[in-house]
Design an enzyme around this catalytic site. Structure first.
Site, mmCIF file in Angstrom:
data_model
loop_
_atom_site.group_PDB
_atom_site.id
_atom_site.type_symbol
_atom_site.label_atom_id
_atom_site.label_comp_id
_atom_site.label_asym_id
_atom_site.label_seq_id
_atom_site.Cartn_x
_atom_site.Cartn_y
_atom_site.Cartn_z
ATOM 1 N N TYR A 137 -27.188 42.371 -25.567
ATOM 2 C CA TYR A 137 -29.232 42.270 -25.326
ATOM 3 C C TYR A 137 -29.348 43.768 -24.893
ATOM 4 O O TYR A 137 -31.244 43.616 -25.064
ATOM 5 C CB TYR A 137 -29.337 41.031 -24.150
ATOM 6 C CG TYR A 137 -28.932 39.809 -25.044
ATOM 7 C CD1 TYR A 137 -27.525 39.625 -25.111
ATOM 8 C CD2 TYR A 137 -29.658 38.703 -24.679
ATOM 9 C CE1 TYR A 137 -27.092 38.780 -26.522
ATOM 10 C CE2 TYR A 137 -29.069 37.543 -25.449
ATOM 11 C CZ TYR A 137 -27.959 37.379 -26.185
ATOM 12 O OH TYR A 137 -28.255 36.206 -26.246
ATOM 13 N N LYS A 189 -13.319 40.328 -25.205
ATOM 14 C CA LYS A 189 -12.778 40.653 -26.073
ATOM 15 C C LYS A 189 -12.136 42.265 -26.088
ATOM 16 O O LYS A 189 -12.865 42.357 -26.546
ATOM 17 C CB LYS A 189 -13.872 40.152 -27.411
ATOM 18 C CG LYS A 189 -13.780 39.994 -28.410
ATOM 19 C CD LYS A 189 -12.739 39.156 -28.748
ATOM 20 C CE LYS A 189 -11.789 39.128 -30.487
ATOM 21 N NZ LYS A 189 -10.894 38.168 -30.188
ATOM 22 N N ASP A 222 -12.370 34.069 -27.676
ATOM 23 C CA ASP A 222 -12.184 33.229 -28.648
ATOM 24 C C ASP A 222 -10.929 31.345 -28.189
ATOM 25 O O ASP A 222 -11.203 30.965 -27.985
ATOM 26 C CB ASP A 222 -11.247 33.685 -30.211
ATOM 27 C CG ASP A 222 -10.290 34.935 -29.280
ATOM 28 O OD1 ASP A 222 -10.459 35.424 -28.166
ATOM 29 O OD2 ASP A 222 -9.618 35.990 -30.258
ATOM 30 N N ASP A 246 -23.674 33.349 -23.374
ATOM 31 C CA ASP A 246 -24.586 32.182 -24.305
ATOM 32 C C ASP A 246 -24.043 31.560 -25.226
ATOM 33 O O ASP A 246 -24.464 30.977 -24.778
ATOM 34 C CB ASP A 246 -25.748 33.281 -24.425
ATOM 35 C CG ASP A 246 -26.567 32.755 -25.598
ATOM 36 O OD1 ASP A 246 -27.234 31.986 -25.839
ATOM 37 O OD2 ASP A 246 -26.741 33.412 -26.977
ATOM 38 N N ASP A 250 -24.111 26.854 -24.375
ATOM 39 C CA ASP A 250 -23.863 25.809 -25.490
ATOM 40 C C ASP A 250 -23.475 25.129 -25.874
ATOM 41 O O ASP A 250 -23.128 23.635 -25.207
ATOM 42 C CB ASP A 250 -24.334 26.591 -26.770
ATOM 43 C CG ASP A 250 -26.172 26.505 -27.361
ATOM 44 O OD1 ASP A 250 -26.897 26.967 -25.757
ATOM 45 O OD2 ASP A 250 -26.959 27.023 -28.452
HETATM 46 C C1 IPM Z 1 -30.655 31.056 -23.726
HETATM 47 C C2 IPM Z 1 -31.046 31.858 -25.091
HETATM 48 C C3 IPM Z 1 -31.596 33.016 -25.273
HETATM 49 C C4 IPM Z 1 -30.407 34.034 -25.319
HETATM 50 C C5 IPM Z 1 -32.051 33.491 -26.618
HETATM 51 C C6 IPM Z 1 -32.490 32.326 -26.989
HETATM 52 C C7 IPM Z 1 -32.354 34.875 -26.922
HETATM 53 O O1 IPM Z 1 -30.663 31.441 -26.084
HETATM 54 O O2 IPM Z 1 -31.049 31.127 -22.906
HETATM 55 O O3 IPM Z 1 -29.290 30.593 -23.913
HETATM 56 O O4 IPM Z 1 -29.448 34.197 -26.202
HETATM 57 O O5 IPM Z 1 -30.506 34.152 -23.821
HETATM 58 MN MN MN Z 2 -28.313 30.287 -25.416
#
Ligand code: IPM
Ligand code: MN
Ligand code: NAD
Length: 355
Positions: A137, A189, A222, A246, A250
């Site tokens: 990032y 990775k 992976d 990140d 999710d």
């Molecule tokens: C998160 C989000 C952010 C990230 C995005 C929206 C830039 O997905 O906080 O998980 O990747 O950090």
């Molecule tokens: Mn995210």
């Protein structure tokens, strides 16, 4: 009576719905311990961009600097490019305030049906520590011949010893503090990205020697994705780079039932600048404005804020109140299979808190 000054940035979409709901709960929990909050709301986000051409004012960080904490909703608008909105608001705060440890717990709570067969509540309980200030990032790169047939795009990932060491050390300390499985999993990775990820693996191995009481394992990202689905019960603390952290969070939110339950703490452990607390989820344009967003991720993030502010009892009470509503399975929002609304779920939590 203790007072905490908290900057609130509800942002966009459901950020503006879940943030006030969580604040009501924090007020109620805080009152039980004689805590007061001075909330100052900043109307930054996409609406601000449409009016002023910027997501937040130039002096935004100066204005936030003096607060005890920042409580953030979400940002993102389908009419704007995501890299404009996110690099205009959320990411500069994480970087600018050196919030290098992003802590994201993943728990399968009683009352919640996760998508994985045979995984019972309580069996999944781990934390992802995500590097939050550099890595993939780092805003380093550029574009050439944009739009042309010889278009070039370069985006560099940056891994420093300072940045890598401190986040891995934080994760080791957390594994020790949790006192659970005492296992730290590092996710990289390095088979494909030998320079950066090979470096990370080396730092991880070096630090592991300082923590003989913590077991360690290194996984490729992976394989880690596969294992989070196949054997999530085995994890305790996971440490990963900005991008991998990140993506993994999710996934960890999904296997524990809903993105609507997953909180995130962007910590500056040295407390040189305020830390920021937010849900893992985004602005959810698909459900925004309908009053059905799950406010619990924001509430759990609020509990993490109380804990970091040094109020573990109030944090615990908030956390337990939300868990209790989940266990009762009444008035839960549609992401959890319920027919409730943001408001009805919030009222239930307030009721548990005695309001
Ligand atoms: C998160 C989000 C952010 C990230 C995005 C929206 C830039 O997905 O906080 O998980 O990747 O950090
Ligand atoms: Mn995210
Ligand atoms: P998202 O997290 O907003 O939504 C993904 C899915 O989960 C959607 O179907 C949404 O309805 C559902 N969901 C998310 N939170 C929920 C909640 N509290 N209750 C019920 N359902 C919930 O991710 P996206 O759709 O990929 O992104 C939308 C926008 O948000 C984009 O602009 C993206 O860049 C941005 N985003 C911002 C942040 C942040 O501010 N921290 C995080 C992720 C995405």
């Amino acid at each position: 009576m203790k007072t905490y000054r908290v900057a609130v940035i509800p942002g966009d979409g459901i950020g503006t719905e879940v943030t006030p709901a969580a604040i009501r709960v924090l007020e109620a929990a805080g009152a039980r311990f004689d805590l007061r909050f001075e909330w100052e709301s900043f109307p930054w986000g996409s609406a601000h961009y449409f009016e002023h051409g910027r997501m937040m004012p130039v002096d935004a960080l100066d204005r936030l600097r003096g607060f005890d904490a920042i409580f953030f909703g979400a940002v993102g608008d389908p009419r704007l490019q995501d890299n404009v909105t996110l690099n205009g608001l959320l990411l500069p705060i994480r970087r600018g305030f050196d919030q290098y440890a992003c802590v994201r717990p993943a728990v399968l709570y009683p009352g919640v049906r996760g998508p994985l067969a045979d995984r019972k509540p309580g069996e999944i309980d781990f934390v992802v520590v995500r590097e939050n200030t550099e890595g993939e990032y780092a805003q380093i790169g550029g574009a050439l011949h944009t739009g042309g047939s010889h278009e070039v795009a370069v985006q560099s990932a940056v891994f420093t010893r300072h940045g890598t060491e401190r986040v891995i050390r934080f994760a080791f300390e957390l594994a020790r503090r949790r006192g659970g499985k005492r296992l730290l999993t590092s996710v990289t990775k390095s088979n494909a990205q030998g320079f950066s990820m090979g470096f990370w693996d080396r730092v991880f191995a070096d630090l592991a020697r300082e923590y003989p009481d913590i077991r360690t394992e290194s996984l490729l990202v992976d394989a880690a994705c596969m294992d989070l689905v196949r054997r999530p019960q085995d994890f305790d603390v996971i440490v990963a780079s900005n991008l991998f952290g990140d993506i993994l969070t999710d996934l960890s939110a999904a296997i524990t039932g809903s993105l609507g339950l997953a909180p995130s703490a962007n910590l500056n452990p040295a407390k040189t600048f305020p830390s920021m607390f937010e849900p893992v989820h985004g602005s959810a344009p698909d459900i925004a404005g309908r009053g059905i967003a799950n406010p619990m991720a924001a509430m759990f993030a609020g509990a993490m804020m109380l804990d970091f502010l040094g109020e573990p009892a109030a944090a615990n009470l908030t956390d337990r109140a939300v868990r209790r509503v989940l266990a009762d399975q009444i008035d839960l929002t549609p992401d959890l299979g319920g027919r409730g609304t943001t408001e009805s779920a919030t009222l239930r939590v307030l009721e548990v808190l005695g309001l």
